[in-house]
Design an enzyme around this catalytic site. Structure first.
Site, PDB file in Angstrom:
ATOM      1  N   GLN A 103     106.006  33.473 -55.182  1.00  0.00           N
ATOM      2  CA  GLN A 103     105.988  34.672 -56.027  1.00  0.00           C
ATOM      3  C   GLN A 103     107.369  35.322 -56.069  1.00  0.00           C
ATOM      4  OE1 GLN A 103     104.153  38.493 -55.203  1.00  0.00           O
ATOM      5  NE2 GLN A 103     102.848  38.256 -57.005  1.00  0.00           N
ATOM      6  N   TYR A 184     106.128  47.360 -59.686  1.00  0.00           N
ATOM      7  CA  TYR A 184     107.476  46.915 -59.351  1.00  0.00           C
ATOM      8  C   TYR A 184     108.286  46.733 -60.645  1.00  0.00           C
ATOM      9  CZ  TYR A 184     105.582  46.433 -54.680  1.00  0.00           C
ATOM     10  OH  TYR A 184     105.005  46.701 -53.471  1.00  0.00           O
ATOM     11  N   ARG A 231     101.620  37.518 -62.765  1.00  0.00           N
ATOM     12  CA  ARG A 231     100.602  38.411 -62.207  1.00  0.00           C
ATOM     13  C   ARG A 231     100.751  39.813 -62.787  1.00  0.00           C
ATOM     14  NH1 ARG A 231      98.745  40.584 -56.413  1.00  0.00           N
ATOM     15  NH2 ARG A 231      96.655  39.723 -56.454  1.00  0.00           N
ATOM     16  N   GLY A 322      92.763  38.007 -51.019  1.00  0.00           N
ATOM     17  CA  GLY A 322      93.899  38.441 -50.235  1.00  0.00           C
ATOM     18  C   GLY A 322      93.499  38.741 -48.812  1.00  0.00           C
ATOM     19  N   ARG A 323      92.962  39.941 -48.616  1.00  0.00           N
ATOM     20  CA  ARG A 323      92.625  40.388 -47.257  1.00  0.00           C
ATOM     21  C   ARG A 323      91.813  39.356 -46.487  1.00  0.00           C
ATOM     22  NH1 ARG A 323      90.179  45.768 -49.626  1.00  0.00           N
ATOM     23  NH2 ARG A 323      90.219  44.409 -51.434  1.00  0.00           N
TER      24      ARG A 323
END
Ligand code: 8OZ
Length: 365
Positions: A103, A184, A231, A322-323
């Site tokens: 990424q 971002y 993404r 993810g988590r």
């Protein structure tokens, strides 16, 4: 209902040019365990190897330049040393039968002068300060006031992405994912809340999407479009307390439609807020998937049942977790068997060593 015809979370497929053994993706996860030079050590090799049974791994967000860095101990991909360190990771994942994309990340205004070259201010589309906290060597602090990029700096930034994409190729990845989410840099350009420019890179949605699209095109020139994903997170405000765009459906709809025309490997959408529940109904994500036209990876708050349903119904081609991948290196096997999942504590997420990183057992252990 004809279960036999429905697509299966555990069946192989391909996403762009990448063949995968199942439809479970390890989502990008910032773990802050690289050196301050952005170089990973052997722990990261173990960490990714342990999780190689994912159909596809998307690495933690990785800085394309020092200017793109907003957090201490996050990895980079702008020097040969970075590429060599990542090569150890890609070799380990491939030896274990996995696939892995890198990424590409530039944080824009979500940074701190102490992390920047020569203590410079972070850069952004407009000089609007981010909220929230950033992580520096001296602990957490407020993000620094950014300076607005000059239009003639944009080509240099596109070159930074191109250079990072090139190094990712040298490092042996299967492709790259452009991080255009979570407030971002690229997302700061897309959203009218953070982009107040009056030049070719601000104003209309076509102008706000111009720089992100230039970046994706440059990266696709290096990799071939069918090994590039993007993404997005139209609903996320958590990072940098980034306000939503005034019309996320239209803004991201335009953006993904343009991306679709490039023939990319996939669109990866965070359907909700960082660390919160799935909010797939809060926006018309199906319309985004349709406007994109290619493979769609859905993320955020999926559990086993939601994931199986989303694949079977065609809502998504793959689901990223993810988590759940933090505390369950063998997440695919656990989901397959419907075994219990271990919930890693938040204190393990960022920074430190092996503890809370590479020491989570598999079912077989
Ligand atoms: C949480 C903490 C630090 C970074 C993102 C890269 O949200 C991140 C991130 C998330 O995309």
């Amino acid at each position: 209902m004809s279960d036999t015809l429905a697509a299966d979370l555990f069946a192989p497929t391909s996403i762009g040019a990448i063949d995968v053994t199942n439809r479970i993706v390890m989502a990008p996860l910032t773990r802050s365990r690289a050196g301050m030079d952005g170089v990973h050590g052997p722990l990261a090799v173990d960490y990714y190897r342990q999780r190689a049974s994912a159909g596809l791994i998307v690495t933690e967000a990785t800085n394309i330049s020092q200017q793109g860095r907003g957090y201490a101990y996050t990895p980079g991909i702008y020097t040969d040393a970075h590429a060599e360190a990542w090569r150890e990771v890609t070799d380990a994942v491939h030896e274990s039968g996995g696939k892995i994309v890198l990424q590409l990340w530039h944080v824009g205004r979500v940074s701190h002068f102490s992390l920047q070259e020569g203590g410079a201010p972070p850069v952004a589309p407009s000089a609007i300060r981010a909220g929230g906290r950033v992580y520096t060597l001296a602990g957490d602090d407020v993000p620094s006031m950014p300076r607005a990029l000059e239009a003639d700096e944009i080509p240099g930034l596109v070159e930074d992405y191109r250079n990072a994409a090139h190094l990712a190729k040298k490092a042996g990845f299967d492709g790259v994912e452009v991080h255009a989410a979570n407030g971002y840099l690229l997302d700061q350009f897309l959203r009218d809340s953070t982009n107040r420019r009056t030049d070719l890179y601000g104003g209309s949605v076509g102008n706000r999407a111009r720089f992100p699209i230039e970046v994706v095109k440059a990266v696709a020139e290096i990799w071939g479009a069918d090994r590039v994903g993007v993404r997005i997170s139209p609903l996320s405000t958590a990072i940098g307390e980034t306000p939503l765009d005034s019309d996320p459906q239209a803004t991201y709809g335009y953006f993904v439609q343009q991306l679709g025309g490039l023939g990319l490997a996939y669109l990866h959408a965070v359907e909700g807020q960082l660390r919160e529940a799935n909010a797939a109904s809060a926006l018309d994500f199906k319309a985004l998937h349709a406007a994109f036209g290619g493979a769609y990876i859905a993320n955020n708050g999926y559990d086993r049942q939601l994931a199986m349903d989303a694949i079977a119904s065609g809502h998504a081609d793959m689901i990223s977790f993810g988590r759940a991948f933090i505390g369950n290196p063998d997440l695919v096997e656990r989901l397959r068997r419907n075994a219990p999942l271990f919930e890693a504590p938040l204190t393990a997420y960022y920074g430190g060593g092996a503890e809370g990183y590479t020491d989570f057992p598999t079912l077989a252990d």
